[in-house]
Design an enzyme around this catalytic site. Structure first.
Site, PDB file in Angstrom:
ATOM      1  N   LYS A  22       5.080  12.197   8.307  1.00 46.65           N
ATOM      2  CA  LYS A  22       3.699  12.307   8.803  1.00 46.65           C
ATOM      3  C   LYS A  22       3.387  11.172   9.767  1.00 46.65           C
ATOM      4  O   LYS A  22       2.857  11.396  10.859  1.00 46.65           O
ATOM      5  CB  LYS A  22       2.722  12.242   7.609  1.00 46.65           C
ATOM      6  CG  LYS A  22       1.273  11.946   8.005  1.00 46.65           C
ATOM      7  CD  LYS A  22       0.367  11.830   6.804  1.00 46.65           C
ATOM      8  CE  LYS A  22       0.255  10.464   6.183  1.00 46.65           C
ATOM      9  NZ  LYS A  22      -0.610   9.495   6.892  1.00 46.65           N
ATOM     10  N   ASN A  23       3.712   9.953   9.361  1.00 41.78           N
ATOM     11  CA  ASN A  23       3.303   8.800  10.173  1.00 41.78           C
ATOM     12  C   ASN A  23       4.124   8.651  11.455  1.00 41.78           C
ATOM     13  O   ASN A  23       3.698   7.965  12.385  1.00 41.78           O
ATOM     14  CB  ASN A  23       3.349   7.514   9.341  1.00 41.78           C
ATOM     15  CG  ASN A  23       2.232   7.483   8.322  1.00 41.78           C
ATOM     16  OD1 ASN A  23       1.319   8.306   8.373  1.00 41.78           O
ATOM     17  ND2 ASN A  23       2.291   6.543   7.388  1.00 41.78           N
ATOM     18  N   CYS A 125     -11.843   2.789   5.596  1.00 41.70           N
ATOM     19  CA  CYS A 125     -11.497   3.888   4.699  1.00 41.70           C
ATOM     20  C   CYS A 125     -11.273   3.284   3.322  1.00 41.70           C
ATOM     21  O   CYS A 125     -11.457   2.084   3.130  1.00 41.70           O
ATOM     22  CB  CYS A 125     -10.287   4.658   5.197  1.00 41.70           C
ATOM     23  SG  CYS A 125      -8.758   3.789   4.993  1.00 41.70           S
ATOM     24  N   ARG A 130      -9.818  -1.658   8.117  1.00 44.07           N
ATOM     25  CA  ARG A 130      -8.993  -1.017   9.139  1.00 44.07           C
ATOM     26  C   ARG A 130      -9.523  -1.180  10.571  1.00 44.07           C
ATOM     27  O   ARG A 130      -9.844  -0.200  11.257  1.00 44.07           O
ATOM     28  CB  ARG A 130      -8.795   0.474   8.812  1.00 44.07           C
ATOM     29  CG  ARG A 130      -8.505   0.714   7.370  1.00 44.07           C
ATOM     30  CD  ARG A 130      -7.258   1.301   6.948  1.00 44.07           C
ATOM     31  NE  ARG A 130      -6.196   1.680   7.787  1.00 44.07           N
ATOM     32  CZ  ARG A 130      -5.535   2.824   7.642  1.00 44.07           C
ATOM     33  NH1 ARG A 130      -5.904   3.679   6.732  1.00 44.07           N
ATOM     34  NH2 ARG A 130      -4.497   3.073   8.387  1.00 44.07           N
ATOM     35  N   ASP A 349       2.748   1.546   1.548  1.00 46.56           N
ATOM     36  CA  ASP A 349       2.549   2.961   1.222  1.00 46.56           C
ATOM     37  C   ASP A 349       3.320   3.413  -0.018  1.00 46.56           C
ATOM     38  O   ASP A 349       3.190   4.564  -0.446  1.00 46.56           O
ATOM     39  CB  ASP A 349       2.945   3.841   2.430  1.00 46.56           C
ATOM     40  CG  ASP A 349       1.991   3.669   3.603  1.00 46.56           C
ATOM     41  OD1 ASP A 349       0.881   3.149   3.398  1.00 46.56           O
ATOM     42  OD2 ASP A 349       2.356   4.059   4.729  1.00 46.56           O
ATOM     43  N   ARG A 441      -3.114  15.395   2.345  1.00 45.90           N
ATOM     44  CA  ARG A 441      -3.047  14.798   3.678  1.00 45.90           C
ATOM     45  C   ARG A 441      -1.626  14.327   3.995  1.00 45.90           C
ATOM     46  O   ARG A 441      -1.252  14.236   5.163  1.00 45.90           O
ATOM     47  CB  ARG A 441      -3.997  13.598   3.785  1.00 45.90           C
ATOM     48  CG  ARG A 441      -5.461  13.974   3.929  1.00 45.90           C
ATOM     49  CD  ARG A 441      -6.311  12.745   4.151  1.00 45.90           C
ATOM     50  NE  ARG A 441      -5.621  11.800   4.999  1.00 45.90           N
ATOM     51  CZ  ARG A 441      -5.403  10.518   4.722  1.00 45.90           C
ATOM     52  NH1 ARG A 441      -5.869   9.991   3.604  1.00 45.90           N
ATOM     53  NH2 ARG A 441      -4.762   9.737   5.543  1.00 45.90           N
TER      54      ARG A 441
HETATM   55  N1  EPU Z   1      -5.074  -4.596  11.667  1.00 44.57           N
HETATM   56  C1  EPU Z   1      -5.915  -5.451  12.333  1.00 44.57           C
HETATM   57  N2  EPU Z   1      -6.310  -5.106  13.596  1.00 44.57           N
HETATM   58  C2  EPU Z   1      -5.875  -3.956  14.213  1.00 44.57           C
HETATM   59  C3  EPU Z   1      -5.003  -3.106  13.518  1.00 44.57           C
HETATM   60  C4  EPU Z   1      -4.603  -3.443  12.245  1.00 44.57           C
HETATM   61  O1  EPU Z   1      -6.313  -6.481  11.814  1.00 44.57           O
HETATM   62  O2  EPU Z   1      -6.277  -3.720  15.358  1.00 44.57           O
HETATM   63  C5  EPU Z   1      -4.631  -4.947  10.298  1.00 44.57           C
HETATM   64  C6  EPU Z   1      -5.000  -3.856   9.285  1.00 44.57           C
HETATM   65  O3  EPU Z   1      -6.313  -4.001   8.807  1.00 44.57           O
HETATM   66  C7  EPU Z   1      -3.949  -4.080   8.222  1.00 44.57           C
HETATM   67  C8  EPU Z   1      -2.714  -4.492   9.024  1.00 44.57           C
HETATM   68  O4  EPU Z   1      -3.223  -4.959  10.283  1.00 44.57           O
HETATM   69  O5  EPU Z   1      -4.309  -5.142   7.389  1.00 44.57           O
HETATM   70  C9  EPU Z   1      -1.714  -3.392   9.288  1.00 44.57           C
HETATM   71  O6  EPU Z   1      -2.374  -2.242   9.792  1.00 44.57           O
HETATM   72  P1  EPU Z   1      -1.654  -1.235  10.784  1.00 44.57           P
HETATM   73  O7  EPU Z   1      -2.370  -1.203  12.072  1.00 44.57           O
HETATM   74  O8  EPU Z   1      -0.196  -1.502  10.830  1.00 44.57           O
HETATM   75  O9  EPU Z   1      -1.927   0.164  10.051  1.00 44.57           O
HETATM   76  P2  EPU Z   1      -2.071   1.553  10.783  1.00 44.57           P
HETATM   77  O10 EPU Z   1      -1.173   1.572  11.951  1.00 44.57           O
HETATM   78  O11 EPU Z   1      -3.496   1.883  10.985  1.00 44.57           O
HETATM   79  C10 EPU Z   1      -0.118   2.789   9.579  1.00 44.57           C
HETATM   80  C11 EPU Z   1       0.029   3.963   8.661  1.00 44.57           C
HETATM   81  C12 EPU Z   1      -0.500   3.602   7.280  1.00 44.57           C
HETATM   82  C13 EPU Z   1       0.280   2.401   6.764  1.00 44.57           C
HETATM   83  C14 EPU Z   1       0.142   1.238   7.746  1.00 44.57           C
HETATM   84  C15 EPU Z   1       0.948   0.014   7.348  1.00 44.57           C
HETATM   85  C16 EPU Z   1      -0.161   5.891  10.101  1.00 44.57           C
HETATM   86  C17 EPU Z   1      -0.913   7.106  10.513  1.00 44.57           C
HETATM   87  N3  EPU Z   1      -0.706   5.112   9.189  1.00 44.57           N
HETATM   88  O12 EPU Z   1      -1.518   2.547   9.681  1.00 44.57           O
HETATM   89  O13 EPU Z   1      -0.204   4.724   6.453  1.00 44.57           O
HETATM   90  O14 EPU Z   1      -0.202   2.018   5.494  1.00 44.57           O
HETATM   91  O15 EPU Z   1       0.585   1.670   9.050  1.00 44.57           O
HETATM   92  O16 EPU Z   1       2.282   0.331   7.260  1.00 44.57           O
HETATM   93  O17 EPU Z   1       0.941   5.661  10.571  1.00 44.57           O
HETATM   94  C18 EPU Z   1      -0.519   6.210   4.651  1.00 44.57           C
HETATM   95  O18 EPU Z   1       0.344   6.934   5.141  1.00 44.57           O
HETATM   96  O19 EPU Z   1      -0.972   6.359   3.488  1.00 44.57           O
HETATM   97  C19 EPU Z   1      -1.062   5.095   5.446  1.00 44.57           C
HETATM   98  C20 EPU Z   1      -2.222   4.515   5.160  1.00 44.57           C
END
Ligand code: EPU
Length: 466
Positions: A22-23, A125, A130, A349, A441
């Site tokens: 998915k991701n 969320c 996030r 995850d 999801r």
């Molecule tokens: N963060 C910031 N600023 C940003 C972006 C992120 O401070 O602009 C922080 C976040 O709050 C968090 C950390 O950085 O503490 C990591 O967040 P990241 O941006 O890596 O998360 P994401 O890209 O939004 C993806 C996955 C998540 C998974 C995370 C971490 C997808 C669609 N989602 O989210 O997957 O937990 O990376 O590996 O790829 C799930 O599948 O259940 C899920 C939540």
């Protein structure tokens, strides 16, 4: 709203195929916005988030083409072709973004290709605030002008388009996965060279880079903290198979362990799961690379034909990127310490699923959550099932108990739901997991696949569950 009714105490046994990730699929689908040519994707999982991404892309003029009905000849499950046909709308509305945070993946491709994007700012969320500040910082560094209007992010490329530069993309919690996806995708069409420092190293970023390279992008270093991108004038179509879902694989591994089962995962991305198998191994869970399906069956059972991990070269053409892995478990689960980290560390995850398993360990385990420090909604629910958990900030101490007891519990986010389903399969009596739309999801037909492995699990409408 659907609910799972689980009768615990059944051992899982058999084989299950790991679906496409998915991701990986979500940012890869959004990358179809970068070209006027069709992008064909294989092994796209059939999930609510994927359907939402298709809906968003359709609004942005990127249609799914050559679609066959599931019952028509030539239909291939997971085959999706996306093709941009109309570039007039670049607005991702709140109504879609609020159902799927990954809508933010459209930001980089839209501003790079169309010079303009308007995307509703994703809110927090269940697992935390996030923020998307790093996505915006990265695109700004490429020259985009970013403003916020009525809760929408508006990004405009300068005249002449985005320009390559060196960008530090690290934040307080390390790298950002979707932020890296956005900036890397946008930089493919920027003029000159972009270097992303502190890039996310997650395998999903490598999968996206592989697609982009096939589309004509010049990317080096994906999978490391420094990614270098030479901008090109345009990108073309591609035909790409999505990587297997490492989180789904990790979930099935924990499911095998918590039920004292014996299952074999096909299409398992073992080389992306080394932190998970390391912790599982410390807990007494064994993973063995197996020969391909046909060989394993003809040699009279999985144990007889097991290969050791060291012998993984014989796992197939793709090594351990896609292989068959048998998961078995010692009777006694040993307690372990785990800290979630960015890849290649232990993935956040899989934290809830591992916690469910450690609830039954013989001693005290410690889990520290370093990516989403509030991602502990499952703690209170596991406690309702008899788990002994003590949380202090980002750390949970888990005192293993001999038995969990079935109870009605509430799913609150995708992975927390998976942890509760696992706990229910191990618990004595009946567990009712409410609100399984969270689980839907991220896991395709989870109950059918667990039932095929021997679990007693039914999907019912909440009203009927009582
Ligand atoms: N963060 C910031 N600023 C940003 C972006 C992120 O401070 O602009 C922080 C976040 O709050 C968090 C950390 O950085 O503490 C990591 O967040 P990241 O941006 O890596 O998360 P994401 O890209 O939004 C993806 C996955 C998540 C998974 C995370 C971490 C997808 C669609 N989602 O989210 O997957 O937990 O990376 O590996 O790829 C799930 O599948 O259940 C899920 C939540």
């Amino acid at each position: 709203m659907d609910t799972f009714v689980i009768q615990g105490g059944k051992r899982l046994y058999g084989r299950v195929r790991v679906n496409g990730s998915k991701n990986a699929a979500l940012p890869i689908m959004a990358a179809a916005l970068l070209t006027d040519q069709p992008v064909t994707l294989r092994d796209v999982p059939d999930l609510a988030d994927i359907a939402n991404m298709r809906k968003l892309l359709a609004e942005l003029g990127c249609q799914r083409v050559n679609e066959l009905a599931p019952d028509s000849p030539g239909y291939v499950h997971g085959l999706v072709t996306l093709h941009v046909q109309d570039q007039s709308n670049s607005h991702a509305r709140y109504e879609i973004v609020r159902t799927m945070r990954a809508s933010i993946c459209a930001l980089g491709p839209l501003v790079a290709k169309r010079g303009y994007a308007r995307i509703s700012m994703p809110g927090g969320c269940a697992i935390g605030d996030r923020p998307v500040d790093l996505h915006l910082r990265g695109l700004e560094a490429l020259g985009a002008e970013i403003t916020l209007t009525s809760g929408d992010i508006i990004a405009k490329a300068p005249t002449g388009g985005l320009k390559g530069t060196t960008i530090f993309l690290g934040g307080p919690f390390g790298s950002t996965v979707l932020g890296t996806a956005n900036v890397m995708s946008a930089a493919c069409l920027a003029k000159g060279t972009t270097v992303i420092e502190s890039a996310a190293c997650e395998p999903e970023i490598v999968d996206l880079a592989n697609l982009l390279i096939q589309m004509g992008a010049k990317i080096k270093g994906a999978g490391s903290p420094r990614i270098t991108i030479e901008g090109v004038a345009q990108l073309g179509g591609a035909d790409h198979r999505i990587m297997p879902d490492r989180i789904e694989a990790g979930t099935f591994m924990c499911a095998a362990a918590i039920t004292n089962g014996d299952i074999t995962l096909d299409n398992c991305p073992l080389d992306s799961l080394l932190a998970v198998t390391d912790r599982l191994s410390a807990a007494g869970v064994n993973t063995q690379v197996m020969p391909a399906l046909t060989t394993a069956i003809s040699t009279g059972g999985p144990r007889a034909s097991a290969l050791s991990l060291a012998g993984s070269a014989s796992a197939g053409d793709e090594g351990t990127a896609r292989c068959s892995v048998r998961v078995t478990c010692d009777r006694i689960i040993k307690p372990v310490e785990v800290t979630t980290q960015v890849h290649p560390g232990f993935p956040t995850d899989v934290q809830a699923q591992l916690m469910a398993l450690l609830c039954l360990a013989d001693g005290n385990s410690v889990i520290t959550e370093r990516i989403f420090p509030e991602r502990f909604l499952h703690v209170a629910e596991l406690s309702r099932m008899g788990a002994k958990l003590f949380r202090q900030g980002p750390t949970v101490i888990i005192s293993g108990v001999r038995q969990l007891v079935g109870a009605p519990v509430m799913a609150s986010d995708l992975r927390a739901s998976a942890g509760l389903v696992l706990a229910g399969m191990a618990a004595e009596g009946t567990t009712i997991v409410n609100r399984v739309y969270h689980l839907d999801r991220g896991y395709e037909k989870m109950e059918d696949r667990l039932r095929a492995l021997g679990a007693s699990i039914e999907r019912v409408n909440e009203k009927d569950a009582g």
